[in-house]
Design an enzyme around this catalytic site. Structure first.
Site, PDB file in Angstrom:
ATOM      1  CG  ASP A   1      -2.329   0.387   0.930  1.00 56.97           C
ATOM      2  OD1 ASP A   1      -2.525   1.168  -0.010  1.00 56.97           O
ATOM      3  OD2 ASP A   1      -3.247  -0.054   1.660  1.00 56.97           O
TER       4      ASP A   1
ATOM      5  CG  ASP B   1      -9.213   1.706  -1.079  1.00 51.24           C
ATOM      6  OD1 ASP B   1      -8.180   1.640  -1.771  1.00 51.24           O
ATOM      7  OD2 ASP B   1      -9.244   1.437   0.138  1.00 51.24           O
TER       8      ASP B   1
END
Ligand SMILES: *[C@@H]1O[C@H](CO)[C@@H](O)[C@H](O)[C@H]1NC(C)=O
Ligand SMILES: *[C@@H]1O[C@H](CO)[C@@H](O)[C@H](O)[C@H]1NC(C)=O
Ligand SMILES: *[C@@H]1O[C@H](CO)[C@@H](O)[C@H](O)[C@H]1NC(C)=O
Ligand SMILES: *[C@@H]1O[C@H](CO)[C@@H](O)[C@H](O)[C@H]1NC(C)=O
Length: 382
Positions: A147, A202
């Site tokens: 991430d 996301d």
């Protein structure tokens, strides 16, 4: 100033001299990840039960292989800097789970972050890339998602290259999934570093989120191929925020986009409808096609109320989606051979990939009627 000149110079050398070349990602990855359904509420039980469910439900037979643990598994580092799993949630450690996952004939993935802390404030890999890569390899990890939280002004190409080299140095082929949400256009450089890269923020479990992400793929569909894939984020199929019609469109589109097919629902209690969507054989075959060409937008009609998307396949045929984005009205959409073929007058067979049957042979065009709001028809034309 010297430092930035050296960085640019180094990045250029690295860009020329390294290719990820780990033998993985020859087709888009398929699996399951804990985040979309469980978020931070994960533990050994839920991961192992999900792994078992991947086998018993039939998802494994449909091609799903990776069991991916997302954020919230790690708590700190020992005196040697070795990352530690949360002793309450994962009392037997990660290798124990990896061994179990492997015993089921599946592969295991784990999560880290390029910054000092992950998005959920667990330890990230910044400055620990080599030792983390070695630790993952020693546990038998097959897949790493990295991430981009808490990275401040770092350069993503540079940070991901460090982990890419560290993974390579372990000698274990580890699928490398970059997750920096499209920052700095990873599709321009990540092919040499990883096997897939997120292209956007996301996904959320809504039609709006799914189609916002879809629109962001339009300009970048040529930057993907065998070994490295654009990743519009994981699937929401089965999580409850969209209708069945919408989930069928979501799954059809992600398949045509050569997106990773990473289920994000609770597969331990998968219902029949969700299962039938996630295992639609001929739709998955479009995703896993060995030519590896990502599908692209061919035409928008009435603004973008209706769209035609198409993907060339290895056998010379084309997969086509006729998508109705209108919120209220059913649509009729005509595919003209000229939209996707150079010889517009040929007779071609049109096959319905959800019904798994040929519709008929048509000359010049095919028209689908009564496509419901937010619905689609997915075809193979050959
Ligand atoms: C490491 O990189 C080299 C050179 O690109 C490649 O041949 C090799 O297969 C890679 N090894 C792993 C384990 O990824
Ligand atoms: C493990 O996680 C699952 C999913 O969040 C939860 O339902 C369950 O209660 C947890 N088990 C333990 C022992 O914490
Ligand atoms: C779901 O599918 C299984 C296996 O095909 C079948 O036995 C079961 O009755 C189905 N359940 C429902 C609610 O339709
Ligand atoms: C169309 O559908 C949307 C979303 O379901 C709804 O909010 C809107 O009122 C509908 N418009 C018309 C004209 O029916």
């Amino acid at each position: 100033m010297y430092k930035s000149i050296i960085l640019v110079f180094t990045a250029t050398i690295i860009g020329l001299s390294i290719a990820v070349d780990n033998g993985l990602g020859l087709v888009p990855q398929m699996g399951w990840n804990s985040w979309n359904h469980f978020h931070c509420d994960i533990n050994e039980t839920v991961i192992m039960e999900s792994a078992l469910a991947m086998v018993t439900s039939g998802l494994k037979d449909a091609g799903y292989r990776y069991v991916n643990i997302d954020d919230c598994w790690a708590v700190g580092r020992d005196d040697n800097g070795v990352i530690q799993a949360d002793p309450i949630a994962f009392p037997n450690g990660i290798k124990y789970i990896a061994d179990y996952v492997h015993s089921l004939g599946l592969l295991i993935g784990i999560y880290t972050d390029a910054g000092i802390l992950t998005c959920q404030k667990r330890p990230g890999s910044y400055g620990y890339e080599q030792i983390d890569a070695q630790t993952y390899a020693s546990w038998g990890i097959d897949y790493l998602k990295m991430d981009w939280c808490n990275t401040y002004l770092e350069n993503p190409q540079e940070r991901y290259t460090i982990m890419s080299k560290a993974l390579n140095a372990t000698g274990r082929p580890i699928f490398f999934s970059l997750c920096n949400w499209g920052i700095s256009e990873p599709w321009m450089w990540a092919m040499d570093i990883g096997n897939s890269w997120r292209t956007t923020g996301d996904i959320a479990d809504t039609w709006t989120s799914m189609t916002v992400i879809l629109d962001l793929q339009v300009p970048i569909t040529s930057f993907s191929g065998v070994g490295g894939w654009n990743d519009p984020d994981m699937l929401e199929v089965g999580n409850g925020g969209m209708t069945t019609t919408e989930y069928i469109s979501h799954f059809s589109l992600w398949s045509l986009l050569s997106a990773p097919l990473i289920a994000g629902n609770d597969i331990r209690s998968i219902d029949n409808t969700t299962f039938s969507i996630l295992t639609a054989m001929e739709v998955i075959a479009v995703n896993q096609d060995t030519l590896g060409r990502q599908g692209s937008l061919i035409k928008s009609i009435n603004g973008k109320d209706q769209q035609i998307w198409a993907k060339p396949l290895a056998d010379g045929s084309k997969a086509v989606i006729l998508l109705n984005r209108n919120d209220n009205e059913s649509a009729t959409i005509q595919l003209q051979w000229g939209d996707i073929w150079e010889s517009p007058s040929t007779s071609l067979i049109v096959r319905d990939l959800w019904a798994q049957q040929d519709i008929d042979t048509f000359t010049g065009s095919y028209t689908a009627t009564n496509i419901p709001p937010h619905g689609c028809v997915m075809l193979r034309v050959y």
